[in-house]
Design a protein around this motif. Sequence first.
Motif, short mmCIF file in Angstrom:
data_model
loop_
_atom_site.label_atom_id
_atom_site.label_comp_id
_atom_site.label_asym_id
_atom_site.label_seq_id
_atom_site.Cartn_x
_atom_site.Cartn_y
_atom_site.Cartn_z
N MET A 97 2.22 8.88 4.69
CA MET A 97 0.53 9.30 4.23
C MET A 97 -0.07 8.04 5.02
N ALA A 98 -1.26 8.36 5.19
CA ALA A 98 -2.08 7.67 5.80
C ALA A 98 -2.43 6.57 4.96
N GLU A 99 -2.74 6.58 3.72
CA GLU A 99 -3.12 5.74 2.87
C GLU A 99 -2.13 4.50 2.58
N HIS A 100 -0.71 4.79 2.94
CA HIS A 100 0.04 3.51 2.85
C HIS A 100 0.05 2.64 3.78
N LYS A 101 -0.64 2.72 4.84
CA LYS A 101 -0.92 1.90 6.04
C LYS A 101 -1.88 1.06 5.68
N VAL A 102 -1.59 -0.67 6.15
CA VAL A 102 -2.34 -1.62 5.94
C VAL A 102 -2.71 -2.15 7.31
N GLU A 103 -4.23 -2.27 7.16
CA GLU A 103 -4.73 -2.91 8.52
C GLU A 103 -4.97 -4.65 8.41
N THR A 104 -4.72 -4.98 9.41
CA THR A 104 -4.62 -6.70 9.51
C THR A 104 -5.30 -7.35 10.71
N ILE A 105 -6.19 -8.28 10.50
CA ILE A 105 -6.81 -9.26 11.36
C ILE A 105 -6.86 -10.59 10.95
N SER A 106 -6.34 -11.54 11.94
CA SER A 106 -6.47 -12.68 11.51
C SER A 106 -5.50 -13.31 10.39
N ARG A 107 -5.93 -13.63 9.11
CA ARG A 107 -5.19 -13.95 7.86
C ARG A 107 -5.51 -13.07 6.92
N LEU A 108 -5.95 -11.92 7.33
CA LEU A 108 -6.61 -10.70 6.31
C LEU A 108 -5.74 -9.63 6.50
N ALA A 109 -5.33 -8.96 5.01
CA ALA A 109 -4.80 -7.47 5.34
C ALA A 109 -5.53 -6.71 4.26
N GLN A 110 -5.86 -5.50 4.77
CA GLN A 110 -6.71 -4.72 3.87
C GLN A 110 -5.85 -3.04 3.75
N TRP A 111 -5.82 -2.84 2.53
CA TRP A 111 -5.27 -1.54 2.24
C TRP A 111 -6.09 -0.60 1.35
N ARG A 112 -6.38 0.48 2.06
CA ARG A 112 -7.32 1.54 1.59
C ARG A 112 -6.51 2.62 0.75
N ILE A 113 -6.97 3.02 -0.27
CA ILE A 113 -6.29 3.99 -1.16
C ILE A 113 -7.30 5.06 -1.49
N ASP A 114 -6.87 6.34 -1.15
CA ASP A 114 -7.83 7.28 -1.49
C ASP A 114 -8.02 7.71 -2.88
N ASN A 115 -6.75 7.64 -3.71
CA ASN A 115 -6.69 7.90 -5.08
C ASN A 115 -5.65 7.49 -6.03
N VAL A 116 -5.80 6.81 -7.28
CA VAL A 116 -4.70 6.05 -8.04
C VAL A 116 -5.03 6.85 -9.12
N GLY A 117 -4.24 7.81 -9.61
CA GLY A 117 -4.16 8.47 -11.04
C GLY A 117 -3.22 7.62 -12.00
N PRO A 118 -3.53 7.66 -13.44
CA PRO A 118 -2.65 7.25 -14.18
C PRO A 118 -1.12 7.55 -13.91
N GLY A 119 -0.43 6.36 -14.48
CA GLY A 119 1.00 6.75 -13.95
C GLY A 119 1.63 6.45 -12.84
N SER A 120 0.63 6.22 -11.84
CA SER A 120 0.88 6.23 -10.25
C SER A 120 1.59 4.84 -10.11
N TYR A 121 2.42 5.06 -8.86
CA TYR A 121 3.10 3.90 -8.35
C TYR A 121 3.13 4.19 -6.81
N ILE A 122 2.61 3.38 -6.10
CA ILE A 122 2.23 3.46 -4.59
C ILE A 122 2.69 1.94 -4.05
N ILE A 123 3.52 2.22 -2.94
CA ILE A 123 3.89 1.00 -2.20
C ILE A 123 3.44 1.09 -0.73
N SER A 124 2.81 0.02 0.02
CA SER A 124 2.28 0.29 1.23
C SER A 124 3.46 0.02 2.16
N LYS A 125 3.12 0.44 3.45
CA LYS A 125 3.94 0.33 4.55
C LYS A 125 3.88 -1.13 4.87
#
Length: 322
Positions: free
Chosen positions: A1-29
Motif C-alpha cells: 500500500m502507498a501509505e506504508h512508504k516513507v519519504e526522506t530528505i537530509s535528516r528528515l523522514a515523513q510518513w503519510r497515512i490516509d486513515n487510522v481506525g481504532p485497534g489499527s496496527y500499521i508498520i511502514s516500509k
Amino acid sequence: MAEHKVETISRLAQWRIDNVGPGSYIISKPFKLGNWNWYFSIEKNRYLYIHLFPDQSRSSKEPPPFARFVLRILSSANGRQPYISSPVYERQLRTKDDFVWPVDSGFKGPLVISVEFLDLKGGEATPVWPTGGLMQSLSTQSCLKCLSRMLEEGIHADVTINTAEGSLKAHKAILSAYSPVFQSMFSHDLKETVSSTIDIEDMSLESCTALVSYLYGTIKQEDFWMHRLALLGAANKYDISELKDACEESLMEDINSGNVLERLQEAGLYQLPKLKKGCLLYLFGFGKIFDVRHEMDGFFKYADRELMTEMFQEVLTSWKPA
C-alpha cells in the motif's frame, strides 16, 4: 500500500497515512537514514502509540545506533492544533520496544508522522553526520594521487637520495614530516642541507624506492613484503615508528623453522618485543627448537648475551616439571 512508504530528505523522514481506525496496527516500509534502515509503526487504541526502530537483523550484528531526535504529528483536519511535537529524545535504539511516543488519539483524517534526527551515532559513539568517513576517503585518495605524481614526476623535488645502485628524487618536507632524523638533517647546517643530497648507501635502489613510496603513501603490498627487512632497518635508523611497527607485525605473520633464528636476531637488534616473544613461543612453546637444533651453534656465535639469557629462561619455563 502507498501509505506504508516513507519519504526522506537530509535528516528528515515523513510518513503519510490516509486513515487510522481504532485497534489499527500499521508498520511502514523501511527507510534509510544514516547507516541504518528504519521503521515507523503505529498502534491506535485510547492513545496513538508511535514507535521508531532500526532494522533488527542489522542491530543484532552491529552496535545499535544512538540517536537524538524529535517527532511531529501533523493533521490538517485537527482544527486549532494542526500538529504536535514530541520532546527531544536521546537514547540507544535496538528494537521496537526501545521507544514509544504515546499521543492523544483525537486526530482526525490523514496524518503525517515525521522524525528529524538531530544527531546519530554508530558503534563506539562514532558520529554519522557529517559524513566525514566518505569525505575523508575521497580526500585521502585525491591526496595520494597528488603525492604519487609529485614523486613519479619529481614535481618541485628538492632533495636527491643516493643509494649504492643509483639515485632518486624526493621532497624534504615529506621526509621531515615522517622522520625526526631527516628533519634534523635539514634543520641544521649539515652536508645534507647544503648539498640537498642524502646518502643511503646501505640500501639498494629498489628497497630505498620502497621506503620513499611508503613515506608518500603509494607503496604496493608486494613491494613492502619483498623489502620489509631493509625497510625495518631504515625505520629503525631514521626513527619512523609507524613503519617499524608495520614491519614487526608483518614479520610475525610468517615465522617458520627456516627464518625463526634470523627473526630472533632481528628482534634483538631492533628491539622488537612482540617479534621476540613470538619467536621464543614458536621455538619453545610449540617445540620447534628441535627443528633448528643443527643451526643453533651458528646462531649462538652471534647472539648477544641478553638474548641467550632470555632463551635459557624460556627453556626453564617451558620444560619445568609438571
